[in-house]
Write a protein that holds these residues in place. Structure first.
Motif, PDB file in Angstrom:
ATOM      1  N   LEU A 144       0.955  -1.101  -0.014  1.00 18.23           N
ATOM      2  CA  LEU A 144       0.012  -0.036   0.151  1.00 18.23           C
ATOM      3  C   LEU A 144       0.899   1.154  -0.045  1.00 18.23           C
ATOM      4  O   LEU A 144       0.555   2.371  -0.545  1.00 18.23           O
ATOM      5  CB  LEU A 144      -1.084  -0.047   1.378  1.00 18.23           C
ATOM      6  CG  LEU A 144      -2.179  -1.023   1.367  1.00 18.23           C
ATOM      7  CD1 LEU A 144      -2.986  -0.957   2.383  1.00 18.23           C
ATOM      8  CD2 LEU A 144      -2.931  -0.499   0.126  1.00 18.23           C
ATOM      9  N   GLY A 148       1.841   3.445  -4.633  1.00 16.83           N
ATOM     10  CA  GLY A 148       1.225   4.507  -4.971  1.00 16.83           C
ATOM     11  C   GLY A 148       2.205   5.380  -5.789  1.00 16.83           C
ATOM     12  O   GLY A 148       2.161   5.950  -6.969  1.00 16.83           O
ATOM     13  N   PHE A 298       6.318   2.488   6.378  1.00 15.04           N
ATOM     14  CA  PHE A 298       5.012   2.851   5.946  1.00 15.04           C
ATOM     15  C   PHE A 298       5.017   4.477   5.919  1.00 15.04           C
ATOM     16  O   PHE A 298       4.759   5.043   4.602  1.00 15.04           O
ATOM     17  CB  PHE A 298       3.881   2.428   6.627  1.00 15.04           C
ATOM     18  CG  PHE A 298       2.507   2.648   6.032  1.00 15.04           C
ATOM     19  CD1 PHE A 298       2.099   1.884   4.954  1.00 15.04           C
ATOM     20  CD2 PHE A 298       1.711   3.657   6.637  1.00 15.04           C
ATOM     21  CE1 PHE A 298       0.606   2.009   4.483  1.00 15.04           C
ATOM     22  CE2 PHE A 298       0.392   3.972   6.000  1.00 15.04           C
ATOM     23  CZ  PHE A 298      -0.077   3.139   5.014  1.00 15.04           C
ATOM     24  N   ALA A 299       5.486   5.032   6.935  1.00 16.50           N
ATOM     25  CA  ALA A 299       5.465   6.551   6.963  1.00 16.50           C
ATOM     26  C   ALA A 299       6.497   6.965   5.929  1.00 16.50           C
ATOM     27  O   ALA A 299       6.310   7.987   5.387  1.00 16.50           O
ATOM     28  CB  ALA A 299       5.832   6.873   8.353  1.00 16.50           C
ATOM     29  N   LEU A 302       5.269   7.231   2.641  1.00 12.36           N
ATOM     30  CA  LEU A 302       4.055   8.110   2.270  1.00 12.36           C
ATOM     31  C   LEU A 302       4.931   9.395   2.323  1.00 12.36           C
ATOM     32  O   LEU A 302       4.002  10.389   2.037  1.00 12.36           O
ATOM     33  CB  LEU A 302       2.888   8.005   3.338  1.00 12.36           C
ATOM     34  CG  LEU A 302       2.220   6.700   3.150  1.00 12.36           C
ATOM     35  CD1 LEU A 302       1.148   6.503   3.674  1.00 12.36           C
ATOM     36  CD2 LEU A 302       1.744   6.281   1.658  1.00 12.36           C
TER      37      LEU A 302
ATOM     38  N   ILE B1101      -4.249   3.622  -8.518  1.00 12.77           N
ATOM     39  CA  ILE B1101      -3.907   3.387  -7.001  1.00 12.77           C
ATOM     40  C   ILE B1101      -4.967   2.641  -6.549  1.00 12.77           C
ATOM     41  O   ILE B1101      -5.051   1.939  -5.411  1.00 12.77           O
ATOM     42  CB  ILE B1101      -3.498   4.690  -6.525  1.00 12.77           C
ATOM     43  CG1 ILE B1101      -2.496   5.361  -7.031  1.00 12.77           C
ATOM     44  CG2 ILE B1101      -3.632   4.622  -4.890  1.00 12.77           C
ATOM     45  CD1 ILE B1101      -1.967   6.654  -6.980  1.00 12.77           C
ATOM     46  N   LEU B1104      -5.224  -0.997  -5.849  1.00  7.77           N
ATOM     47  CA  LEU B1104      -4.552  -1.500  -4.820  1.00  7.77           C
ATOM     48  C   LEU B1104      -5.482  -1.728  -3.422  1.00  7.77           C
ATOM     49  O   LEU B1104      -5.168  -2.714  -2.726  1.00  7.77           O
ATOM     50  CB  LEU B1104      -3.398  -0.735  -4.328  1.00  7.77           C
ATOM     51  CG  LEU B1104      -2.158  -1.192  -3.649  1.00  7.77           C
ATOM     52  CD1 LEU B1104      -1.516  -2.421  -4.583  1.00  7.77           C
ATOM     53  CD2 LEU B1104      -1.038  -0.421  -3.088  1.00  7.77           C
ATOM     54  N   PHE B1105      -6.289  -0.868  -3.242  1.00 10.84           N
ATOM     55  CA  PHE B1105      -7.062  -0.883  -2.073  1.00 10.84           C
ATOM     56  C   PHE B1105      -7.971  -2.159  -2.258  1.00 10.84           C
ATOM     57  O   PHE B1105      -8.272  -2.715  -1.227  1.00 10.84           O
ATOM     58  CB  PHE B1105      -7.959   0.523  -2.064  1.00 10.84           C
ATOM     59  CG  PHE B1105      -7.154   1.707  -1.583  1.00 10.84           C
ATOM     60  CD1 PHE B1105      -6.328   1.585  -0.447  1.00 10.84           C
ATOM     61  CD2 PHE B1105      -7.309   2.810  -2.013  1.00 10.84           C
ATOM     62  CE1 PHE B1105      -5.734   2.574  -0.039  1.00 10.84           C
ATOM     63  CE2 PHE B1105      -6.610   3.893  -1.824  1.00 10.84           C
ATOM     64  CZ  PHE B1105      -5.725   4.000  -0.694  1.00 10.84           C
ATOM     65  N   ALA B1108      -6.417  -5.044  -1.324  1.00  5.83           N
ATOM     66  CA  ALA B1108      -5.921  -5.166   0.193  1.00  5.83           C
ATOM     67  C   ALA B1108      -7.393  -5.679   0.817  1.00  5.83           C
ATOM     68  O   ALA B1108      -7.392  -6.301   1.761  1.00  5.83           O
ATOM     69  CB  ALA B1108      -5.474  -3.786   0.662  1.00  5.83           C
ATOM     70  N   THR B1243      -1.174  -0.400  10.486  1.00 11.30           N
ATOM     71  CA  THR B1243      -0.356   0.722  10.117  1.00 11.30           C
ATOM     72  C   THR B1243      -1.148   1.517   9.031  1.00 11.30           C
ATOM     73  O   THR B1243      -1.630   2.758   9.284  1.00 11.30           O
ATOM     74  CB  THR B1243       1.045   0.435   9.593  1.00 11.30           C
ATOM     75  OG1 THR B1243       1.666  -0.408  10.462  1.00 11.30           O
ATOM     76  CG2 THR B1243       1.756   1.764   9.388  1.00 11.30           C
ATOM     77  N   PRO B1244      -1.565   0.809   7.828  1.00 10.58           N
ATOM     78  CA  PRO B1244      -2.432   1.677   6.955  1.00 10.58           C
ATOM     79  C   PRO B1244      -3.796   1.897   7.664  1.00 10.58           C
ATOM     80  O   PRO B1244      -4.409   3.019   7.274  1.00 10.58           O
ATOM     81  CB  PRO B1244      -2.472   0.289   5.856  1.00 10.58           C
ATOM     82  CG  PRO B1244      -1.760  -0.474   6.058  1.00 10.58           C
ATOM     83  CD  PRO B1244      -1.124  -0.669   7.434  1.00 10.58           C
ATOM     84  N   ALA B1265       0.874   6.700  11.032  1.00  9.13           N
ATOM     85  CA  ALA B1265       1.954   6.966  10.160  1.00  9.13           C
ATOM     86  C   ALA B1265       2.137   8.446   9.963  1.00  9.13           C
ATOM     87  O   ALA B1265       1.362   9.340  10.294  1.00  9.13           O
ATOM     88  CB  ALA B1265       1.505   6.471   8.807  1.00  9.13           C
TER      89      ALA B1265
END
Lengths: 320, 1265
Positions: A144, A148, A298-299, A302, B1101, B1104-1105, B1108, B1243-1244, B1265
């Protein structure tokens, strides 16, 4: 007829199929060898990945009693290898090989590149092991995070090429390669530098190497999804990983530096480029840095890669 | 020096007026001393005589003498009867006299009769001496004096009525020992009663004597206030007396006579040839509903007290109503108007309890007061024009000076408005309805309020005419504006009060306010179409509201409960009554296929046509509020468990017959409104002719039902009936119905364009699959027949919608598909959550449909045609701004249907509480009506050339761009939200919203490639998402789980379900070379190639969700460590696996051979006017870089086959089963080690929640995050 034959050859022999398999395993061997040297060890022979494969072929297949289904558990790595073999046939080699459009374009390749990740996740989850589940969880989080920026980078390249050629957009890898061969590699094009920067972060994450080997971290989750695998199925995972290295590195070259002479020299040039990339971009990195935590990774994605990727798209859009 | 002789006549008159006013006030203040009241009141009447004498003239003096005569006789009666009552009771205090009606019925009746006669009200209407005097005042221009008289009369009404109520109607508050009465009193009273009747019925002798005394004989200046009564009135009127008389002998004979009389009244009117259109319409309506009222009453009043009196007044009321509408002149009109109030008053207070008497008092006082004001207006008219005749008035209306015309119209309007119940004259309505017998509450709302509407139309619109009304406008404010404002105020007030009402009949009463407000507001638009519309709604509302009250009456009769909350589950024990109640509720909400829909459509259209979109908007807002409270009751009746006593039975027969008749009328009026429209249009023509406007030809308003929709609807009705006895057969029939509907589409293929026809085939086809699945899903549920039927009706709506060729049919089916049937299917589980969620969605759909409603009617108003193709031809020639707004509203409705941002996505999505097969169907098929509509209307409305005129940017029209951007945002938002969900179905539903975003994005690109990709994804998503839902349904049935975390490891127990889920899920997530990726690939290409690279990147994009979300579901449900629950699960039955299998195979086939979809798609494109994409059956994907997923699939299979032997190397010695590695700890419970859905993507999740939801991150979601 030649067309069909050429297709078969591309998928089964070169640059997909056999060639990709051998080259991928060789790259792995080189990687392990150089890494060992860098760490002050002797390291295995270059052909060790081949030996591993043979050895695993003689092991018995073991399936966890808690698995969600034997077919799925064993079939998962097979799907991953197949996907990467096909994907390898989609990667152009400057001056040597241009994939036929009927097989698919950059978009198809991009989504095929997701398959190994999916396969790993399904494998980890299907094993019924908590480590597999954690690996799954980490892999998805990472995907994820990095997909992107990757999409934006690909879009930037496709637009730059398409507009450069007077059209709207092109996702044809051969055209992208051809365009750079006449107009100069994107690596040397300041407009594309943000894109290059973003891509640089993508491939270690996609290849699952330190600092982004979080899903399979041996010292934390005991290789996560791979923990319950053994025998030929594990061997297939190793093949998949090797093939992915070829595809991802090859994609990087095609997107940003498809500079090579035509013919056999081009191939040699390409092989050397791949080797250098593997050692510099993978081996050196993985022996010299530590692993991030998943929330950090992850952070991180992004923040910087996304920023670079967005910037690349913006710059391309502005410059036109 | 002051003496009578030298007194100025006007001083005398004013002295009288002062006497009158102060006398009446004094009488009022004298309560409760009866003697004093009567004395003061008598003094006041002297004031009238003085006024008459002082004013002089033929009318004044004759009136004075006549008044004297009348008062002597009638007041004498009051005094004599009162004397008797007082002497026997031993007190003149009303507190003691209260309840005399029970102690001394005869004397009290005579007393009450005398009192009403003195007031000028009784069935023997005759006392018009007061009118003569007031007329004299207006005739001579002494309006102030007339006003004083009117006020005094209203004051008088207040105490007269109190006295009558207390003496005659109230229950005795204490025991009173009666003394001997004066011997003379009663004989005198009887004689005077006889005299009163005689002079009322035949006042000519008195008039003659008075004219002689005043010296005005033969001067012919005394106006005739009344004309002869129409025979139509006399039948119920005289019949009322007859029925009363029969009732004294035999109750059964009376009931029979009442029905015969009611039917005879209807027949008389039906066959009366020479009725004016408005008269015919209202008289028919009044007589018909009254007949139903009589039928209802037979059993309703069977055990009631005073039932003879009830029938007597019921017929008198009917007669008065008919009298009002058959009058040719204002005199009779007024007389009947008063009688209508008087008779209905007795019906309202029928139960004679404290509440009823109080309500009756308010009702009487307000309506009578309004009538007196109206009367003043009537006298003013006569004073100006010299006649009461409508024809005369009509001829001279143009000569009225504006100021006087304004005064007249205002006075009349006050009377009408109070009767209609317009704010602020509405107070009686919510008080009177609940206390009246239910048999009366219905007509009270249905008929009496409509008399006010009749007055407005007949007197203001037809007699005066719209032109005259315009001229009467003061300060630029015309009566049209007044009506619109009053109507809208009443509408909103009524809806809001109804919303907060807990008592059923009060809620219905407030709803009546809303409805008459609606009617008045539309009437105020002052166009012919508006008159037609409001009149149609008058007829429909009369029927609907009467039915609602009658059903409510049945509930109250059987249970004794009046609160809505206490009616829980009554639908189970009183299915017919509750069913009809629900039907009428749907109709009154304006939902098809019932009569209310037609009139609502006509009203909204009329508002749009008149350019008053704000009125339409107010109506629609009101409608949304109406949905809230009407749905609440249906939900309580049907979707809550029944907890009352077991003994409650269905309502008695005659009530059921009455309710059934009304229900039939509602259905008939919905399917074939021609009869009503014809009656109504004739009135419209009269208004048009009177005011010099063009006549309006109404469209037929018959929804064009294709065979498929008819089959589905009729089949559903049968399924519902069968379901009450056999669940299994209901299921089989439901499936069969949809199979037949499928063939219905095939046989009527010519009805459709290719796009709609293909959609219709998918609708029916997928419907069959989901219905098969549903029969297994609901095997152990409840009320299956009801569910199958609701599902079937929903599909009927979809099928009808695809075949629609005109706006009315299109919108009708749109509503059918997305309103009540959908709600019923979703609320099926009857849990509080299901009810709440279903309601929320219903409400949201109503809002969305309202936008579309407004837009469509605006489009029709602009284009002047209902025909969709015709609209397309006209639209390009119209102004850009109005067209843009209208079309924009339509598209807003479509986009909202597809649950796209930017409203509240958790409201927009269809709720998870629905049974899973229907959830799947909504996701997979029903919501596609949004993109389908966008595409179809885009093309029908002229495509890019039209849209380009709304503003152009980069070769794309702004409107389509806006949709595309909304869709792209939705992809990201809903996609991310799907990732963080933990409910089994919420994951899938959010993902649906996301996927619909893809379809809508692609379609709104409006390029050949975009439309092709959109349509392909349209079908792919249909197969894939339906598979996912059906698999989820199988899991839910097998495990009874709702949340993902209750599951785990199901894959081993349900391998087929899991396999199909995973394949469909990965395909949907866009894993090449599967079907779901192919269509997404086209969409990506189309977005980038059309220059929308940002949208394209968002779409990429977004997938991708989806990946998931799908993997999360697969992991949490099917994989991971198994839970105890999962280990008990069993593989789904064949009835579930087969539909899933069919869908999986279908998606696999189109995945390998996309040409199977692309060839029809290119044909559709050609038909729609797009450049078709190049496609062949065996070919690959279109576009510049077209590739062949089939080829890729072949390679995948081949390479897999080559590699398989290596994988199987390890199998030689058999596969070893191992325990998973747990670091040597063997006794860890799966519950402790498993990574569930909640923790999976910590996390996401934290990032998404932090970004998208305002809810604080869950504890344990980790660092953000």
């Amino acid at each position: 007829m030649t067309n069909q034959l050429a297709l078969l050859a591309a998928v089964f022999v070169f640059p997909g199929g056999l060639f990709a398999l051998l080259f991928g395993l060789a790259l792995k061997g080189a990687d392990r060898r150089v890494a060992a040297r860098l760490q002050g060890r002797v390291g295995p022979p270059l052909a060790q990945p081949f030996f591993d494969l043979v050895k695993l072929g003689f092991k018995r297949t073991m399936v966890p009693a808690t698995s969600a289904g034997q077919t799925l558990f064993l079939g998962a790595p097979l799907v991953g290898v197949v996907a990467m073999l096909v994907a390898a046939a989609l990667v152009p080699i400057a001056g040597v090989y241009a994939p036929q459009p009927i097989l698919g374009n950059l978009l198809v390749l991009l989504y095929l590149l997701m398959v190994p990740g999916v396969v790993l996740m399904v494998a980890g989850s299907a094993s019924g092991s908590p480590y597999g589940s954690i690996g799954f969880s980490r892999e998805m989080a990472l995907m994820l995070a990095y997909e992107g920026p990757l999409v934006l980078v690909v879009a930037a390249v496709a637009l730059r090429t398409g507009w450069g050629m007077g059209g709207t957009v092109t996702f044809s890898l051969s055209e992208i390669v051809e365009y750079q061969r006449t107009h100069g590699a994107f690596l040397l094009d300041p407009v594309m530098w943000p894109a290059v920067a973003a891509f640089v972060f993508f491939y270690p994450a996609n290849l699952g190497i330190v600092p982004f080997d979080i899903p399979e971290a041996e010292t934390e989750v005991l290789e996560g999804p791979l923990l319950e695998y053994s025998g030929p199925a594990l061997g297939l995972f190793k093949v998949m990983s090797a093939l992915k290295a070829v595809v991802v590195l090859g994609l990087g070259l095609a997107l940003f530096f498809p500079v090579a002479p035509n013919g056999i020299f081009g191939l040699v040039f390409w092989l050397v480029e791949m080797l250098v990339l593997m050692i510099l971009g993978v081996t050196v990195v993985r022996v010299s840095v530590g692993r991030m935590r998943i929330d950090q990774a992850f952070a991180f994605f992004l923040k910087w890669p996304l920023l670079f990727a967005a910037a690349s798209l913006a710059v391309v859009a502005v410059v036109g | 020096m002051l003496s009578i002789a030298t007194l100025e006549p006007m001083a005398l008159a004013w002295t009288g007026a002062i006497f009158l006013l102060f006398g009446e006030v004094a009488a009022l203040l004298s309560l409760p001393r009866l003697t004093r009241v009567i004395v003061a009141s008598t003094i006041a009447e002297v004031g009238y005589v003085l006024m008459g004498l002082g004013l002089g003239g033929a009318a004044g003096e004759t009136g004075a003498y006549m008044h004297l005569f009348f008062q002597v006789v009638m007041r004498g009666l009051v005094v004599a009867a009162g004397w008797w009552l007082i002497r026997r009771t031993g007190s003149s205090n009303l507190d003691d006299l209260a309840g005399s009606g029970r102690r001394m019925p005869v004397a009290s009746t005579l007393f009450a009769f005398g009192m009403f006669s003195v007031m000028g009200l009784s069935p023997f209407k005759g006392s018009y001496s007061k009118f003569l005097i007031l007329y004299a005042a207006t005739e001579q221009g002494h309006w102030a004096m007339a006003a004083v008289g009117t006020i005094a009369t209203i004051v008088a009404a207040a105490y007269y009525l109190q006295v009558v109520q207390r003496v005659y109607l109230e229950h005795p508050s204490r025991r009173v020992d009666l003394a001997e009465g004066p011997a003379l009193a009663m004989p005198i009273a009887w004689v005077l009663t006889g005299l009163t009747i005689v002079i009322s019925l035949w006042p000519e002798p008195v008039l003659w004597i008075s004219e002689v005394l005043s010296g005005h004989l033969h001067s012919a200046k005394v106006p005739e206030f009344e004309g002869p009564w129409s025979i139509l009135v006399l039948v119920p009127y005289v019949g009322g007396f007859a029925v009363w008389a029969i009732g004294q002998v035999s109750l059964r004979a009376r009931d029979a006579a009442a029905v015969v009389l009611a039917v005879a009244t209807v027949a008389m009117i039906a066959f009366a040839g020479d009725l004016e259109p408005a008269t015919r319409l209202f008289a028919l309506l009044f007589a018909l509903v009254s007949a139903v009222m009589i039928i209802y009453s037979i059993d309703y009043m069977a055990r009631a007290e005073w039932s003879n009196r009830y029938y007597f007044f019921a017929f008198l009321m009917t007669g008065s109503l008919i009298g009002v509408v058959t009058s040719h002149e204002l005199g009779n009109f007024y007389v009947f108007w008063e009688l209508m109030t008087w008779t209905s008053y007795f019906l309202i207070v029928h139960d004679q309890n404290q509440k009823a008497i109080r309500a009756g008092f308010v009702y009487f006082l307000m309506c009578a007061g309004g009538a007196y004001v109206m009367h003043l207006g009537i006298l003013l008219v006569h004073a100006q024009i010299g006649s009461f005749e409508f024809a005369e008035l009509s001829a001279h209306a143009a000569s009225l000076p504006p100021a006087i015309g304004f005064a007249i119209a205002t006075c009349l309007l006050v009377g009408f408005a109070v009767k209609t119940g317009l704010v602020p004259g509405h107070a009686w309505l919510p008080i009177a309805h609940p206390v009246a017998p239910s048999s009366i509450s219905g007509p009270l709302s249905g008929l009496l309020t409509k008399a006010g509407v009749f007055g407005m139309i007949k007197v203001l619109f037809v007699v005066f005419g719209l032109g005259a009304l315009d001229r009467f406008a003061v300060l630029g404010i015309g009566f049209d504006t007044i009506l619109v404002v009053l109507g809208c105020l009443t509408l909103l007030y009524g809806e809001i009060r109804a919303l907060y009402e807990t008592e059923l009949k009060r809620m219905l009463a407030f709803s009546t306010l809303a409805q008459v407000g609606e009617i008045t507001a539309i009437l105020g638009l002052g166009t012919v179409l508006a008159v037609d519309a409001s009149l149609l709604h008058v007829t429909n509302h009369a029927v609907m509201k009467t039915l609602l009250f009658y059903a409510a009456g049945a509930f109250i009769l059987r249970t004794g409960h009046k609160k809505i909350a206490e009616l829980a589950g009554l639908g189970r024990v009183m299915p017919f009554t509750a069913g009809c109640y629900a039907l009428a509720s749907l109709a009154i909400m304006g939902l098809p296929p019932f009569s209310g829909f037609v009139s609502k459509f006509l009203m909204i259209w009329a508002a749009a046509q008149a350019g008053h979109w704000e009125v339409a908007a107010v109506l629609l807002i009101g409608g949304v509020i109406g949905v809230v409270y009407y749905t609440r009751v249906i939900s309580t009746l049907f979707y809550q468990p029944y907890e009352g006593e077991v003994v409650v039975r269905e309502a008695p027969t005659s009530m059921l017959v009455a309710i059934g008749l009304l229900a039939a009328a509602i259905v008939f009026g919905g399917l074939l409104p021609g009869f009503q429209l014809d009656l109504v249009a004739r009135v419209g023509d009269v208004v048009a002719a009177r005011s010099g406007l063009a006549q309006v030809t109404l469209p037929s308003f018959v929804m064009a039902w294709p065979a498929s929709a008819t089959i589905a609807l009729v089949g559903s009705a049968i399924v519902w009936l069968v379901g009450r006895s056999s669940v299994v057969w209901a299921g089989r029939l439901a499936v069969l119905t949809l199979v037949l509907a499928f063939f219905g589409v095939v046989f009527q293929w010519g009805r459709y364009d290719l796009l709609s026809g293909s959609f219709a085939l998918l609708i029916a086809g997928v419907g069959v699959l989901n219905m098969i699945h549903a029969t297994a899903y609901l095997a152990h549920s409840h009320a299956q027949g009801r569910f199958y039927a609701a599902f079937g009706v929903m599909i009927a709506g979809l099928l009808g919608m695809t075949a629609a060729k005109d706006v009315f049919t299109f919108f009708g089916f749109w509503e059918l598909m997305s309103s009540w049937a959908l709600w019923g299917a979703i609320a099926h589980e009857e849990t509080p959550v299901a009810r709440r969620e279903a309601f929320k969605y219903f409400l949201f759909n109503t809002v969305g449909a309202s936008f579309m409603f407004l837009g469509l009617t605006l489009v029709v108003a602009l284009a002047g045609t209902f025909d969709l193709a015709g609209i397309g031809k006209v639209l390009p020639t119209l102004g850009a701004l109005p067209t843009g707004i209208a079309v924009g509203l339509v598209f807003l409705g479509l986009v909202m249907k597809a649950a796209q941002l930017p409203i509240r996505i958790d409201w927009q999505m269809h709720p998870a509480a629905a049974p899973t097969p229907v959830s799947g169907y909504i996701s997979a098929v029903l919501l596609k009506s949004g993109p389908w509509g966008v595409l179809k209307l885009f093309v029908l409305f002229g495509g890019a050339t039209l849209f380009a005129r709304f503003g152009q940017y980069a070769d794309q029209s702004v409107m389509m761009d806006v949709i595309a951007v909304i869709a792209a945002l939705t992809i990201l938002y809903a996609g991310a939200m799907a990732v963080v969900q933990n409910g089994i179905k919420l994951v899938l539903i959010y993902s649906t919203v996301c996927q619909l975003g893809y379809v809508l994005l692609a379609v709104s690109l409006a390029t050949p490639l975009g439309v092709a990709g959109g349509l392909m994804h349209f079908v792919n998503h249909m197969f894939l998402k339906d598979t996912l839902f059906l698999a989820a349904g199988a899991v839910m049935v097998s495990t009874h789980a709702e949340m993902l975390d209750e599951l785990g490891g199901l894959g081993r127990r349900m391998p087929w379900t899991f396999a199909m889920f995973l394949i469909a899920g990965l395909s949907l997530a866009g894993v090449p070379p599967m079907a779901g990726f192919s269509s997404k690939w086209i969409i990506f290409e189309a977005a980038f190639q059309s220059g929308h690279w940002a949208l394209g990147a968002s779409a990429m994009i977004g997938s991708l969700f989806t990946l998931a979300a799908v993997l999360k579901f697969a992991h949490a449900a099917f994989m991971g460590t198994p839970t105890a629950k999962a280990l008990q699960a069993e593989e789904a039955p064949l009835a579930m696996l087969i539909p899933m299998g069919v869908l999986t195979v279908a998606s696999f086939v189109v995945g390998v051979f996309p040409g199977l979809l692309l060839v029809p798609i290119s044909a559709i494109q050609a038909q729609l006017g797009f450049t078709p994409i190049a496609a062949t059956l065996a070919g690959g994907l279109p576009g510049l870089e077209g590739w062949h997923p089939g080829l890729l699939s072949v390679f995948v299979v081949l390479i897999g086959a080559v590699l398989l032997p290596y994988l199987r190397l390890g199998h030689r010695a058999g596969v070893v089963r191992t325990q998973i590695h747990q670091c040597g700890v063997g006794d860890l419970l799966p519950e402790t080690t498993r990574v569930g859905a909640v923790n999976l993507f910590e996390t996401p999740n934290a990032a998404i929640r932090g970004l998208l939801t305002r809810k604080p991150a869950r504890l344990g979601d980790g660092k953000s995050a």
